[in-house]
Design a protein around this motif. Structure first.
Motif, PDB file in Angstrom:
ATOM      1  N   LYS A 189     -13.005 -11.693 -45.239  1.00 57.21           N
ATOM      2  CA  LYS A 189     -13.753 -10.738 -46.057  1.00 57.21           C
ATOM      3  C   LYS A 189     -15.048 -10.324 -45.356  1.00 57.21           C
ATOM      4  O   LYS A 189     -15.732 -11.148 -44.751  1.00 57.21           O
ATOM      5  N   ILE A 190     -15.384  -9.038 -45.463  1.00 51.07           N
ATOM      6  CA  ILE A 190     -16.627  -8.537 -44.873  1.00 51.07           C
ATOM      7  C   ILE A 190     -17.633  -8.133 -45.947  1.00 51.07           C
ATOM      8  O   ILE A 190     -18.669  -7.556 -45.649  1.00 51.07           O
ATOM      9  N   SER A 191     -17.329  -8.439 -47.191  1.00 49.93           N
ATOM     10  CA  SER A 191     -18.251  -8.249 -48.301  1.00 49.93           C
ATOM     11  C   SER A 191     -18.102  -9.452 -49.225  1.00 49.93           C
ATOM     12  O   SER A 191     -17.124 -10.195 -49.132  1.00 49.93           O
ATOM     13  N   THR A 192     -19.073  -9.643 -50.106  1.00 46.68           N
ATOM     14  CA  THR A 192     -18.989 -10.761 -51.042  1.00 46.68           C
ATOM     15  C   THR A 192     -18.282 -10.391 -52.340  1.00 46.68           C
ATOM     16  O   THR A 192     -18.077 -11.239 -53.207  1.00 46.68           O
ATOM     17  N   GLY A 193     -17.898  -9.140 -52.488  1.00 47.37           N
ATOM     18  CA  GLY A 193     -17.180  -8.721 -53.686  1.00 47.37           C
ATOM     19  C   GLY A 193     -16.837  -7.248 -53.620  1.00 47.37           C
ATOM     20  O   GLY A 193     -17.111  -6.568 -52.629  1.00 47.37           O
ATOM     21  N   ALA A 194     -16.235  -6.732 -54.691  1.00 50.86           N
ATOM     22  CA  ALA A 194     -15.756  -5.351 -54.701  1.00 50.86           C
ATOM     23  C   ALA A 194     -16.818  -4.345 -55.131  1.00 50.86           C
ATOM     24  O   ALA A 194     -16.658  -3.148 -54.911  1.00 50.86           O
ATOM     25  N   ALA A 195     -17.905  -4.807 -55.757  1.00 53.16           N
ATOM     26  CA  ALA A 195     -18.954  -3.888 -56.218  1.00 53.16           C
ATOM     27  C   ALA A 195     -19.880  -3.516 -55.066  1.00 53.16           C
ATOM     28  O   ALA A 195     -20.124  -4.330 -54.161  1.00 53.16           O
TER      29      ALA A 195
END
Length: 226
Positions: free
Chosen positions: A17-23
């Motif tokens: 993953k390159i972000s901590t979430g979808a938001a």
């Protein structure tokens, strides 16, 4: 080669993953420094980033998430930036990159992009009717003397680079964390393959270097074979 040599350089979790979430308000640059067990070794990624190419390619969406549309103007850097964007950067965001960049090249298919209202000596615009990464890279080399460029964009744009066979090297720093979530952006997103006839679109890699960093971080460097 009629285009620059490209390197995908990214920070990702162990599960890619390159972000901590979808938001959009969730981002590793903002969130990793606050997480015990991850924050301690994070500086190594930014130190390595300082040694990457003097040309850097980003997406407008990622840069909007990082706050360039509201940040105060930065000091000039020796790096030239390329941003692919149709509707995420504001006029302030464009001026931010002009202040930051040696050369700033915007790639857009939006004839009404705010960049057209900005008059800066180091601003250059590649206007396309439809996004063509290949054409953009060819112009970067032929018109702006870009020989090597580091790619640091989002998963969807990374997916386009992969499918169009435009990656030459992969340089990944892996943080000691699992994030999860099927809607959380990964290193490579975009459309999935649907048949065996499309297997040629995969990216096969040869490991060049595996470095064990401090605080349980890893750095993996690959050459793209095909």
């Amino acid at each position: 080669m009629d285009r620059p040599i490209t390197t995908l350089f990214m920070l990702m979790s162990v599960d890619g993953k390159i972000s901590t979430g979808a938001a959009d308000d969730l981002d590793v640059d903002k969130d990793f420094p606050r997480i015990a067990g991850v924050q301690e070794g994070l500086h190594q990624y930014y130190e390595i980033e300082q040694t990457t190419d003097l040309w850097s390619l980003n997406s407008g969406r990622v840069q909007k998430k990082m706050g360039v549309n509201t940040k105060k103007m930065p000091n000039k850097s020796p790096v030239s930036f390329v941003v692919i964007d149709n509707n995420h950067l504001t006029e302030h965001g464009i001026r931010y990159f002009c202040a930051l960049s040696k050369k700033f090249v915007l790639v857009t298919s939006n004839a009404n992009h705010p960049a057209f209202q900005v008059n800066e000596d180091n601003l250059h615009i590649i206007r396309q009717s439809k996004l063509s990464l290949t054409d953009a890279l060819i112009k970067l080399k032929s018109e702006y003397n870009c020989q090597r460029i580091t790619i640091q964009s989002g998963g969807t744009l990374n997916g386009l680079f992969l499918r169009e066979k435009l990656f030459d090297y992969i340089d990944i720093v892996i943080a000691p964390i699992l994030i999860g979530g099927k809607d959380t952006s990964t290193l490579i997103d975009g459309k999935s393959l649907l048949s065996e006839s499309e297997l040629s679109q995969l990216g096969v890699l040869k490991l060049q270097e595996c470095i064990v960093l401090e605080n349980s971080y890893l750095r993996l460097r690959y050459k793209v074979i095909h």
